[in-house]
Write a protein that holds these residues in place. Structure first.
Motif, PDB file in Angstrom:
ATOM      1  N   VAL A   1      -5.691  -9.578   7.968  1.00 48.02           N
ATOM      2  CA  VAL A   1      -6.389 -10.282   6.900  1.00 48.02           C
ATOM      3  C   VAL A   1      -7.184  -9.285   6.061  1.00 48.02           C
ATOM      4  O   VAL A   1      -7.399  -8.144   6.460  1.00 48.02           O
ATOM      5  CB  VAL A   1      -7.320 -11.378   7.475  1.00 48.02           C
ATOM      6  N   GLU A   2      -7.606  -9.767   4.893  1.00 48.95           N
ATOM      7  CA  GLU A   2      -8.467  -8.930   4.052  1.00 48.95           C
ATOM      8  C   GLU A   2      -9.499  -9.817   3.372  1.00 48.95           C
ATOM      9  O   GLU A   2      -9.236 -10.983   3.087  1.00 48.95           O
ATOM     10  CB  GLU A   2      -7.651  -8.159   3.015  1.00 48.95           C
ATOM     11  N   GLY A   3     -10.657  -9.253   3.145  1.00 48.70           N
ATOM     12  CA  GLY A   3     -11.705  -9.986   2.457  1.00 48.70           C
ATOM     13  C   GLY A   3     -11.504  -9.908   0.952  1.00 48.70           C
ATOM     14  O   GLY A   3     -10.940  -8.941   0.433  1.00 48.70           O
ATOM     15  N   GLU A   4     -11.956 -10.930   0.267  1.00 50.70           N
ATOM     16  CA  GLU A   4     -11.851 -10.942  -1.192  1.00 50.70           C
ATOM     17  C   GLU A   4     -12.610  -9.763  -1.770  1.00 50.70           C
ATOM     18  O   GLU A   4     -13.784  -9.556  -1.480  1.00 50.70           O
ATOM     19  CB  GLU A   4     -12.453 -12.247  -1.719  1.00 50.70           C
ATOM     20  N   GLY A   5     -11.922  -8.963  -2.582  1.00 51.93           N
ATOM     21  CA  GLY A   5     -12.557  -7.828  -3.226  1.00 51.93           C
ATOM     22  C   GLY A   5     -12.813  -6.635  -2.322  1.00 51.93           C
ATOM     23  O   GLY A   5     -13.417  -5.660  -2.746  1.00 51.93           O
TER      24      GLY A   5
END
Length: 98
Positions: free
Chosen positions: A44-48
């Motif tokens: 997963v990745e965080g927004e921004g």
């Protein structure tokens, strides 16, 4: 009954190599889910944010240890360091005893 193992791995890809790494990690995730004891293995990745987080849950530490010996993990670990801004950070977690 064995204690489950939780792991959060923070991965720092170099922006210019994102597409190559997406393909490599997609294969890793697919193969990991086929392994005994793999309950969660999500990238997963965080927004921004400019890092990825691999969230893992294994039925036991021993099954995670077996996972680390698989060809797909050895392959990911053999990718040249130039594809990453810095080494992956591993954070091992255990359930709170209640």
């Amino acid at each position: 009954m064995s204690t489950p193992l939780y792991l959060i791995a923070t991965i720092y890809p170099v922006k210019e190599h994102i597409e190559f790494l997406r393909k490599e990690f997609a294969h890793l995730v697919t193969e990991a889910y086929k392994e005994p004891g793999c309950e969660m293995y999500d990238l997963v990745e965080g927004e921004g944010e400019d890092c990825w987080v691999m969230m893992e849950k294994w039925s036991s530490r021993a099954l995670w240890d077996d996972h680390m010996l698989t060809p797909h993990v050895k392959h990911i670990n053999s990718i040249d360091k130039k594809y990453f801004r810095k080494p992956t950070e591993l954070r091992f977690l255990n359930p709170v005893k209640m």
